[in-house]
Design an enzyme around this catalytic site. Structure first.
Site, PDB file in Angstrom:
ATOM      1  CB  SER A  24      -0.954  -0.042   1.188  1.00 23.98           C
ATOM      2  OG  SER A  24      -1.900   0.984   1.081  1.00 23.98           O
ATOM      3  CG  HIS A  25       0.317   3.729   3.356  1.00 27.00           C
ATOM      4  ND1 HIS A  25      -0.485   2.624   3.555  1.00 27.00           N
ATOM      5  CD2 HIS A  25       0.843   4.043   4.540  1.00 27.00           C
ATOM      6  CE1 HIS A  25      -0.449   2.302   4.824  1.00 27.00           C
ATOM      7  NE2 HIS A  25       0.350   3.149   5.450  1.00 27.00           N
ATOM      8  CE  LYS A  65      -4.919  -5.839  -0.577  1.00 29.14           C
ATOM      9  NZ  LYS A  65      -5.755  -4.714  -0.192  1.00 29.14           N
ATOM     10  CG  ASP A  92      -2.929   3.850  -1.393  1.00 27.10           C
ATOM     11  OD1 ASP A  92      -3.695   3.742  -2.351  1.00 27.10           O
ATOM     12  OD2 ASP A  92      -2.859   3.002  -0.476  1.00 27.10           O
ATOM     13  CG  ASP A 102      -3.045  -0.595  -2.316  1.00 30.43           C
ATOM     14  OD1 ASP A 102      -2.883   0.546  -1.845  1.00 30.43           O
ATOM     15  OD2 ASP A 102      -3.732  -1.459  -1.739  1.00 30.43           O
ATOM     16  CG  ASP A 140      -6.283   0.729  -0.909  1.00 29.16           C
ATOM     17  OD1 ASP A 140      -5.358   1.567  -0.873  1.00 29.16           O
ATOM     18  OD2 ASP A 140      -6.295  -0.310  -0.204  1.00 29.16           O
ATOM     19  NE  ARG A 141      -3.974   4.026   3.043  1.00 32.21           N
ATOM     20  CZ  ARG A 141      -3.475   4.212   4.248  1.00 32.21           C
ATOM     21  NH1 ARG A 141      -3.064   5.398   4.614  1.00 32.21           N
ATOM     22  NH2 ARG A 141      -3.348   3.200   5.082  1.00 32.21           N
ATOM     23  CB  THR A 185      -8.650  -0.080  12.213  1.00 38.37           C
ATOM     24  OG1 THR A 185      -8.965   1.066  13.011  1.00 38.37           O
ATOM     25  CG2 THR A 185      -7.692   0.318  11.107  1.00 38.37           C
ATOM     26  CD  GLU A 243     -10.355   1.642   7.276  1.00 33.18           C
ATOM     27  OE1 GLU A 243     -10.055   1.241   8.411  1.00 33.18           O
ATOM     28  OE2 GLU A 243      -9.784   1.264   6.245  1.00 33.18           O
ATOM     29  CE  LYS A 283      -7.597   1.924   2.225  1.00 32.42           C
ATOM     30  NZ  LYS A 283      -7.278   0.748   3.048  1.00 32.42           N
ATOM     31  NE  ARG A 313      -2.140   3.828  11.983  1.00 29.62           N
ATOM     32  CZ  ARG A 313      -1.089   4.037  11.189  1.00 29.62           C
ATOM     33  NH1 ARG A 313      -0.429   5.173  11.273  1.00 29.62           N
ATOM     34  NH2 ARG A 313      -0.685   3.115  10.334  1.00 29.62           N
TER      35      ARG A 313
END
Ligand code: VG1
Ligand code: CO
Length: 544
Positions: free
Chosen positions: A113-114, A126, A278, A280, A282-283, A345, A364, A377, A497
């Site tokens: 991802s990011h 995944k 991002d 992949d 999805d963001r 999450t 999210e 997403k 976080r």
């Protein structure tokens, strides 16, 4: 080409986190490491045998090698057909779309991802099931358990396949089809959004936008959809060529990592609209002229305006947000009279609600928004949704959000991340908080009265499965909240976080600086969690 059985031994630590297994590339490159995890997928997902499997990734370093290895193992494990994105490329939402469209039994997506990419950076894998969504916790736990007892995997001796040419080939008894990674996804977007209205918006010449693909997977998707199909001017997509190391940057669409784009939306000659996605795909990050849309607000705005988008004109059945996401969407759901769910999450927790049609939209705080059109997403989807709204409402991004605040109130929101903290110290900090929880309700902290304090647990309303210890929540009278949890996607130490939220109903107070408005809560969180003494950090590494 007969399958060969290779002996192996378990590796420690192959438990998938919030979104798959993520480790340094060097860890994945150890002999048998990736093979073990892939075999654990085949051993725990029997329907793949004789079925179809979608394979693709975000193009990061080690993507191609991993795909060749997975294809050989898929053939040896009896998969009948593999659908692979050309060049090994598939964005996460496109993979979900393709699994669903071609009724595959599942998909393997290669991405961290990011997280940054390159020989010394991160890689990830995944598994998504037949509905197109991330494997449930039950499934990932089964995979993990299998990795701990594994003693063999199946593969084929075969040369690498040419993944750069569309069409059919064979690998052992398996058919491999290399497909256009963009086509099916672009068609789905065209079916959901008012492309004519967006086209006209671009045609006015009065609306200037840039989409920052951050040298990650969305480049080809954004060029096809925004520039070719919607007629945005050439050059609208910046950093559009996927690179194995993302140009050395974090492909993370936020105010800290998408600086170039942020600057283009500020000051003299600012753009009307900026967006980024991002690694992949999805963001999403949405920017207006001198205006940043917090992802939590974005979800709420999309929910309140969904009827303006062809794909959702019949209304939405409900919304869901992850627990740390601000409660802005809850207020919209209440007014619309639809259900609202608070989940742990990670996108995997939305799957059952989407499948059961209890929700249409979900999101999210971590720049993730999506709907029932796929089971992930979806970055470009969110960008198109916003463009559709701007075109229909004939208002700027800032006007749309400000009007939303006047109607529903504003949820000031920020997240503070403390990265690569010592893992033991981070665990101890969370334990310390958990011990404090029972005595907090009723107490005054920094002038605010605690209404509730707990460690979030979730019972899935569809299958009854239970997920515990999902983050510490401290809620105050009036709707303010502090949430603390440890990241499940990092590859180095722990990431703490801290999520902070304050509700403000009064429109006269909607123009404050976010960090300033949240300062009292920031101070309470620091003190209560003893962040500085326990982590040695005086302040966060990233503020979003
Ligand atoms: C983070 C985000 C979470 C998101 C996950 C995967 O997880 O907080 O909301 O679902 O990344 O997103 P964590 O456990 O690090 O907080 V992605 O775009 O990395 O697949
Ligand atoms: Co992502």
């Amino acid at each position: 080409m007969d399958p060969s059985v290779v002996s192996t031994q378990p590796f420690q630590g192959q438990r998938p986190g919030t979104s798959g297994l993520r480790k340094k590339v060097k860890v994945f490159q150890q002999p048998h490491y990736l093979e073990n995890f892939v075999q654990a997928i085949f051993d725990t997902q029997p329907e793949l045998k004789g079925g179809a499997l979608v394979v693709g990734g975000d193009g990061r370093f080690y993507n191609r090698e991993a795909i060749q290895l997975i294809l050989r193992m898929a053939a040896a494990n009896g998969v009948a057909k593999a659908l692979v994105g050309r060049g090994g490329i598939l964005s996460t939402p496109a993979a979900s779309c393709i699994i669903r469209k071609y009724k595959a039994q599942g998909g393997i997506i290669l991405s961290a991802s990011h997280n940054p990419g390159g020989p010394d950076e991160d890689f990830g894998i995944k598994f998504n099931g037949a509905a197109g969504g991330p494997a449930s916790e039950t499934m990932t736990e089964a995979m993990y358990a299998r990795t701990q007892t594994i003693d063999r995997y199946l593969t084929l001796e075969a040369p690498d396949l040419d993944l750069d040419l569309d069409g059919l080939t064979r690998l052992g008894d398996m058919t491999v089809e290399v497909i256009d990674p963009v086509r099916d996804y672009a068609a789905l977007m065209e079916a959901l959004f008012d492309f004519n209205a967006i086209h006209q918006l671009f045609n006015t010449g009065q609306f200037r936008m840039r989409f920052d693909a951050m040298h990650a997977v969305t480049g080809p998707y954004a060029v096809e959809i925004l520039e070719r199909r919607l007629g945005a001017e050439p050059g609208t997509v910046i950093n559009g060529t996927p690179l194995p190391d993302f140009g050395g940057h974090h492909p993370d669409p936020n105010l800290a990592h998408a600086q170039e784009l942020v600057t283009m939306t500020q000051g003299h000659d600012a753009l009307d609209f900026g967006a980024a996605s991002d690694g992949d795909g999805d963001r999403n990050m949405i920017l207006g002229k001198d205006f940043f849309v917090t992802p939590s607000d974005s979800l709420a705005v999309l929910a309140a305006n969904a009827h303006l988008v062809p794909g959702y004109q019949g209304g939405i059945s409900g919304v869901a947000r992850s627990m740390p996401t601000s409660q802005a969407a809850d207020r919209v759901a209440e007014q619309l009279g639809v259900e609202c769910f608070e989940t742990p999450t990670g996108w995997k927790f939305f799957g059952n609600l989407l499948d059961a049609r209890r929700i249409t939209l979900c999101g999210e705080e971590s720049f993730g928004t999506g709907s029932d059109h796929v089971r992930e997403k979806d970055g470009l989807w969110a960008v198109l949704f916003w463009l559709n709204l701007v075109a229909k409402r004939r208002q700027s991004v800032a006007e749309i959000v400000r009007e939303h605040w006047r109607r529903f109130g504003r949820n000031y929101y920020t997240r503070h991340d403390y990265e690569a903290v010592d893992s033991d110290a981070a665990e101890a900090l969370m334990d310390h908080l958990r011990i404090l929880l029972p005595q907090l309700p009723g107490q005054e902290l920094g002038g605010l009265k605690v209404a509730y304090a707990d460690d979030f647990a979730y019972t899935d309303p569809i299958d009854g499965s239970r997920s515990e210890r999902q983050g510490v929540r401290i809620g105050f009278e009036g709707g303010s909240r502090i949430v603390l949890r440890l990241s499940g996607t990092g590859t180095q130490g722990a990431t703490l976080r801290v999520y902070l939220e304050l509700y403000e109903a009064d429109p006269a107070k909607h123009d404050r600086d976010t960090q300033e408005a949240l300062r009292p809560l920031i101070l309470i969180a620091r003190e209560l969690a003893q962040i500085e003494t326990r982590t040695g950090r005086a302040g966060p590494d990233v503020i979003t």
